[in-house]
Design a protein around this motif. Structure first.
Motif, mmCIF file in Angstrom:
data_model
loop_
_atom_site.group_PDB
_atom_site.id
_atom_site.type_symbol
_atom_site.label_atom_id
_atom_site.label_comp_id
_atom_site.label_asym_id
_atom_site.label_seq_id
_atom_site.Cartn_x
_atom_site.Cartn_y
_atom_site.Cartn_z
ATOM 1 N N ILE A 225 0.823 -1.198 0.000
ATOM 2 C CA ILE A 225 0.000 0.000 0.000
ATOM 3 C C ILE A 225 0.862 1.254 0.000
ATOM 4 O O ILE A 225 0.352 2.353 -0.149
ATOM 5 C CB ILE A 225 -0.938 0.018 1.225
ATOM 6 C CG1 ILE A 225 -0.131 0.100 2.528
ATOM 7 C CG2 ILE A 225 -1.848 -1.190 1.227
ATOM 8 C CD1 ILE A 225 -0.984 0.255 3.765
ATOM 9 N N ASP A 226 2.157 1.061 0.117
ATOM 10 C CA ASP A 226 3.094 2.160 0.329
ATOM 11 C C ASP A 226 4.079 2.222 -0.839
ATOM 12 O O ASP A 226 4.788 1.259 -1.120
ATOM 13 C CB ASP A 226 3.836 1.910 1.650
ATOM 14 C CG ASP A 226 4.749 3.041 2.053
ATOM 15 O OD1 ASP A 226 5.340 3.666 1.162
ATOM 16 O OD2 ASP A 226 4.890 3.281 3.262
ATOM 17 N N SER A 227 4.119 3.364 -1.533
ATOM 18 C CA SER A 227 5.029 3.523 -2.671
ATOM 19 C C SER A 227 6.480 3.325 -2.272
ATOM 20 O O SER A 227 7.280 2.770 -3.035
ATOM 21 C CB SER A 227 4.854 4.917 -3.290
ATOM 22 O OG SER A 227 3.544 5.117 -3.729
ATOM 23 N N ASP A 228 6.848 3.792 -1.086
ATOM 24 C CA ASP A 228 8.242 3.656 -0.644
ATOM 25 C C ASP A 228 8.628 2.206 -0.425
ATOM 26 O O ASP A 228 9.773 1.810 -0.657
ATOM 27 C CB ASP A 228 8.466 4.457 0.635
ATOM 28 C CG ASP A 228 8.322 5.955 0.410
ATOM 29 O OD1 ASP A 228 8.639 6.403 -0.708
ATOM 30 O OD2 ASP A 228 7.882 6.665 1.329
ATOM 31 N N VAL A 229 7.671 1.399 0.035
ATOM 32 C CA VAL A 229 7.936 -0.032 0.196
ATOM 33 C C VAL A 229 8.189 -0.669 -1.166
ATOM 34 O O VAL A 229 9.112 -1.474 -1.345
ATOM 35 C CB VAL A 229 6.762 -0.720 0.919
ATOM 36 C CG1 VAL A 229 6.919 -2.241 0.882
ATOM 37 C CG2 VAL A 229 6.655 -0.247 2.359
ATOM 38 N N ILE A 230 7.370 -0.304 -2.145
ATOM 39 C CA ILE A 230 7.556 -0.844 -3.501
ATOM 40 C C ILE A 230 8.946 -0.501 -4.015
ATOM 41 O O ILE A 230 9.678 -1.368 -4.530
ATOM 42 C CB ILE A 230 6.472 -0.289 -4.451
ATOM 43 C CG1 ILE A 230 5.096 -0.825 -4.050
ATOM 44 C CG2 ILE A 230 6.787 -0.667 -5.905
ATOM 45 C CD1 ILE A 230 3.941 -0.177 -4.778
ATOM 46 N N LEU A 243 4.486 2.364 -10.473
ATOM 47 C CA LEU A 243 4.191 3.373 -9.464
ATOM 48 C C LEU A 243 3.373 4.510 -10.046
ATOM 49 O O LEU A 243 3.383 4.757 -11.255
ATOM 50 C CB LEU A 243 5.491 4.002 -8.946
ATOM 51 C CG LEU A 243 6.395 3.256 -7.981
ATOM 52 C CD1 LEU A 243 7.564 4.166 -7.656
ATOM 53 C CD2 LEU A 243 5.654 2.884 -6.722
ATOM 54 N N ALA A 244 2.709 5.250 -9.174
ATOM 55 C CA ALA A 244 2.189 6.563 -9.552
ATOM 56 C C ALA A 244 3.383 7.456 -9.863
ATOM 57 O O ALA A 244 4.376 7.454 -9.135
ATOM 58 C CB ALA A 244 1.370 7.152 -8.412
ATOM 59 N N ASP A 249 10.882 10.503 -7.239
ATOM 60 C CA ASP A 249 11.643 11.737 -7.135
ATOM 61 C C ASP A 249 13.106 11.431 -7.450
ATOM 62 O O ASP A 249 13.790 10.755 -6.676
ATOM 63 C CB ASP A 249 11.522 12.310 -5.720
ATOM 64 C CG ASP A 249 12.235 13.645 -5.559
ATOM 65 O OD1 ASP A 249 13.038 14.010 -6.436
ATOM 66 O OD2 ASP A 249 11.984 14.330 -4.557
ATOM 67 N N PRO A 250 13.626 11.908 -8.603
ATOM 68 C CA PRO A 250 15.007 11.584 -8.982
ATOM 69 C C PRO A 250 16.039 11.955 -7.931
ATOM 70 O O PRO A 250 17.048 11.271 -7.783
ATOM 71 C CB PRO A 250 15.211 12.405 -10.274
ATOM 72 C CG PRO A 250 13.837 12.631 -10.804
ATOM 73 C CD PRO A 250 12.944 12.749 -9.608
ATOM 74 N N ASP A 253 15.332 9.301 -5.041
ATOM 75 C CA ASP A 253 15.426 7.908 -5.488
ATOM 76 C C ASP A 253 16.634 7.724 -6.402
ATOM 77 O O ASP A 253 16.516 7.308 -7.559
ATOM 78 C CB ASP A 253 14.125 7.505 -6.203
ATOM 79 C CG ASP A 253 12.906 7.675 -5.320
ATOM 80 O OD1 ASP A 253 12.975 7.276 -4.146
ATOM 81 O OD2 ASP A 253 11.891 8.202 -5.804
ATOM 82 N N LYS A 254 17.816 8.031 -5.878
ATOM 83 C CA LYS A 254 19.040 8.013 -6.688
ATOM 84 C C LYS A 254 19.444 6.612 -7.126
ATOM 85 O O LYS A 254 20.180 6.455 -8.107
ATOM 86 C CB LYS A 254 20.183 8.652 -5.888
ATOM 87 C CG LYS A 254 19.969 10.127 -5.598
ATOM 88 C CD LYS A 254 21.122 10.715 -4.804
ATOM 89 C CE LYS A 254 20.903 12.200 -4.512
ATOM 90 N NZ LYS A 254 22.016 12.779 -3.712
ATOM 91 N N ASN A 255 18.971 5.592 -6.406
ATOM 92 C CA ASN A 255 19.347 4.218 -6.751
ATOM 93 C C ASN A 255 18.343 3.560 -7.695
ATOM 94 O O ASN A 255 18.399 2.353 -7.913
ATOM 95 C CB ASN A 255 19.465 3.382 -5.477
ATOM 96 C CG ASN A 255 20.588 3.869 -4.579
ATOM 97 O OD1 ASN A 255 21.635 4.311 -5.067
ATOM 98 N ND2 ASN A 255 20.384 3.798 -3.274
ATOM 99 N N LEU A 256 17.445 4.360 -8.256
ATOM 100 C CA LEU A 256 16.435 3.833 -9.173
ATOM 101 C C LEU A 256 16.347 4.718 -10.409
ATOM 102 O O LEU A 256 16.798 5.852 -10.413
ATOM 103 C CB LEU A 256 15.066 3.778 -8.478
ATOM 104 C CG LEU A 256 14.915 2.810 -7.302
ATOM 105 C CD1 LEU A 256 13.595 3.045 -6.600
ATOM 106 C CD2 LEU A 256 15.036 1.366 -7.763
#
Length: 307
Positions: A225-230, A243-244, A249-250, A253-256
């Motif tokens: 239910i949590d974007s950060d968990v995904i 994701l939505a 956020d670039p 979320d530097k590792n993605l």
């Protein structure tokens, strides 16, 4: 007939006929609730609840109508207080917002920052849950407004105000093979394990529909239910994330890496849900307009009045 009796009645129904939970929620005793409901039944001349011995097991047909009416009466009583508060002290009070994690984490922070600066005396409460849970909170009067994407349009007692459209992105680790694709297709995504939202959250039905339209069964191995968990599990290499787009956020979320997927899925609409019978204090109108500038007080009032 007393308002207190109606509160006992409605809270008992809200707690699935569990008198102990109702008593705890209302800071009273179980015998007190039972006694007051029996007095109300005697005054009305009908049984509101079905009983098996002393145990409440259901609601009678007239009881359902009585509870609906009692709910409206209690809401109108609360509206009277709000009207008085609006004119006696328009800059203080409470605003309870029921919303999903994605909205609370990514869409609301800047709006809440602006709102609290303008209304420092208003206590702001965020209650998170699934779209069905948050719509129920507003329907029952436990929250002022609901902000969500899925499911709340099915609650006909709520007035739905469309706020904005959004779409999705595919999130992968750096150097992932999908980053080499010029125009990403669902078939290519489905070669990998997928991590995305739980079915009840954040436009998940649009994701499922897009795969179904292509004759595909999405290879979903993990939902949250949590974007950060995904994003956390995508970083661990357990799959690709859907994701939505607001949740990526670039800078954070530097590792993605994110791949636009707006051509693959229908856009979703985030809406605000308001109970038709509610009275909105002035600062609630202001909050809604901060969140969705096209929803000014005149527009909202017209919607609430059915125009």
């Amino acid at each position: 007939m007393k308002l207190q009796q109606l509160r006992y009645l409605c809270e008992t129904a809200h707690q699935d006929m569990n008198l102990s939970r109702a008593a705890k929620a209302l800071h009273t005793s179980q015998p007190a609730i039972s006694k007051q409901i029996q007095l109300l039944e005697e005054e009305l001349g009908v049984d509101i609840f079905l009983r098996n011995g002393k145990r409440v097991v259901g609601i009678t047909q007239p009881g359902q109508l009585i509870i609906q009416t009692a709910t409206r009466i209690l809401r109108d009583a609360d509206n009277l207080k709000r009207i008085a508060q609006d004119f006696s002290n328009e800059s203080s009070g409470t605003l309870t917002i029921a919303t999903t994690h994605t909205q609370a984490r990514y869409a609301l922070p800047l709006v809440i920052q602006r709102f609290t600066t303008r209304y420092p005396k208003v206590k702001l409460i965020l209650r998170q849950g699934s779209p069905v849970q948050i719509a129920t909170l507003v329907s029952s009067g436990d929250a002022d407004i609901a902000i969500a994407t899925e499911a709340i349009e099915h609650f006909h007692e709520l007035v739905m105000l469309p706020c904005y459209e959004w779409n999705r992105c595919i999130v992968v680790p750096p150097k992932h093979p999908l980053l080499k694709q010029k125009l990403l297709m669902l078939e290519e995504i489905n070669r990998y394990q997928i991590i995305t939202y739980d079915f009840a959250f954040t436009g998940r039905s649009k994701i499922n529909q897009a795969f179904a339209d292509r004759g595909l069964e999405p290879n979903v191995v993990l939902t949250a239910i949590d974007s950060d968990v995904i994003k956390t599990y995508v970083e661990l290499g357990l799959g690709v994330g859907i994701l939505a787009n607001m949740a990526f956020d670039p800078k954070r979320d530097k590792n993605l890496r994110s791949i636009d997927a707006s051509h693959l899925f229908e856009p979703s609409t985030t809406r605000i849900g308001i109970s038709r019978n509610s009275y909105l204090r002035g600062y609630i109108f202001d909050f809604i307009e901060m969140f969705a500038p096209h929803l000014n007080r005149t527009t909202i009032q017209a919607k609430l009045e059915g125009n």
